[in-house]
Design an enzyme around this catalytic site. Structure first.
Site, PDB file in Angstrom:
ATOM      1  N   ASP A  11       0.877  -1.159   0.000  1.00  0.00           N
ATOM      2  CA  ASP A  11       0.000   0.000   0.000  1.00  0.00           C
ATOM      3  C   ASP A  11       0.928   1.226   0.000  1.00  0.00           C
ATOM      4  O   ASP A  11       2.077   1.129   0.431  1.00  0.00           O
ATOM      5  CB  ASP A  11      -0.877  -0.055   1.251  1.00  0.00           C
ATOM      6  N   ASP A  13      -0.007   5.091   0.734  1.00  0.00           N
ATOM      7  CA  ASP A  13      -0.213   6.082   1.799  1.00  0.00           C
ATOM      8  C   ASP A  13      -0.253   5.410   3.161  1.00  0.00           C
ATOM      9  O   ASP A  13      -1.043   4.498   3.391  1.00  0.00           O
ATOM     10  CB  ASP A  13      -1.504   6.867   1.546  1.00  0.00           C
TER      11      ASP A  13
HETATM   12 MG   LIG Z   1      -2.836   3.274   3.322  1.00  0.00          MG
END
Ligand SMILES: [Mg+2]
Ligand SMILES: [Zn+2]
Length: 191
Positions: A11, A13
């Protein structure tokens, strides 16, 4: 048939860079989490394929231009490459949740597509995220999934940790998740 490879799905962010609730809209707002660049470098050095999988509904909402996102990803990959890391692919879901697409996490669409295209073996692969939707996507794709406490991770654990306690792997940050992954990857390949 060529052998399928082990990968790490990341992932973005809250894992690679600091989370921003109103979207990272430009490179000036993209801040690497300390240690994340070196962690990617270590994963690359171990021969693991790195695929970034990120929900970016700001595109579908019209608040994040596709060119801006593209620029952020180009520069992110450049910075990581300068440190010796290699991102094989950046996949993003541009859709709003209500569009009902198959790529927005917690669905595993982005992971499945990359696995198909890049000859990845999910059973030897990992997903690292700061939200339980990342963990669900990783598990749906058949990967060992790790929640990090950076980004929204600490809050996630406080609010919903008990619902997901089974076999949950938690790491302080991507650097610590990388320690776990490198140990596991060595164990898997020794079997
Ligand atoms: Mg995230
Ligand atoms: Zn989507």
């Amino acid at each position: 048939m060529a052998e399928r490879r082990a990968a790490v799905f990341l992932d973005r962010d809250g894992v690679i860079n600091e989370n921003n609730p109103s979207y990272v809209r430009g490179w000036d707002a993209f801040h690497f989490i300390p240690g994340s660049i070196d962690a990617v470098r270590r994963l690359s050095d171990a021969g693991l394929l790195i695929v970034v999988v990120t929900n970016q509904a700001g595109i579908g909402r019209g608040v994040l231009p596709a060119e801006a996102l593209d620029d952020i990803h180009t520069r992110m990959c450049e910075q990581i490459a300068a440190a010796g890391g290699e991102i094989a692919r950046v996949s993003f879901c541009p859709h709003r949740p209500e569009e009902g697409c198959g790529c927005r996490k917690p669905l595993p669409g982005m992971l499945n597509e990359a696995a198909e295209d890049l000859m990845i073996d999910p059973a030897q692969s990992f997903m690292v995220g700061d939200h339980f939707t990342d963990i669900e996507a990783g598990r749906a794709a058949g990967c060992t999934s790790i929640l990090v406490r950076t980004g929204r991770g600490a809050d996630e654990l406080r609010v919903a940790g008990d619902d997901h306690r089974d076999e949950l792997v938690v790491a302080d940050d991507l650097a610590q998740a990388t320690d776990f992954i490198l140990r596991e990857a060595a164990r898997i390949s020794a079997n």
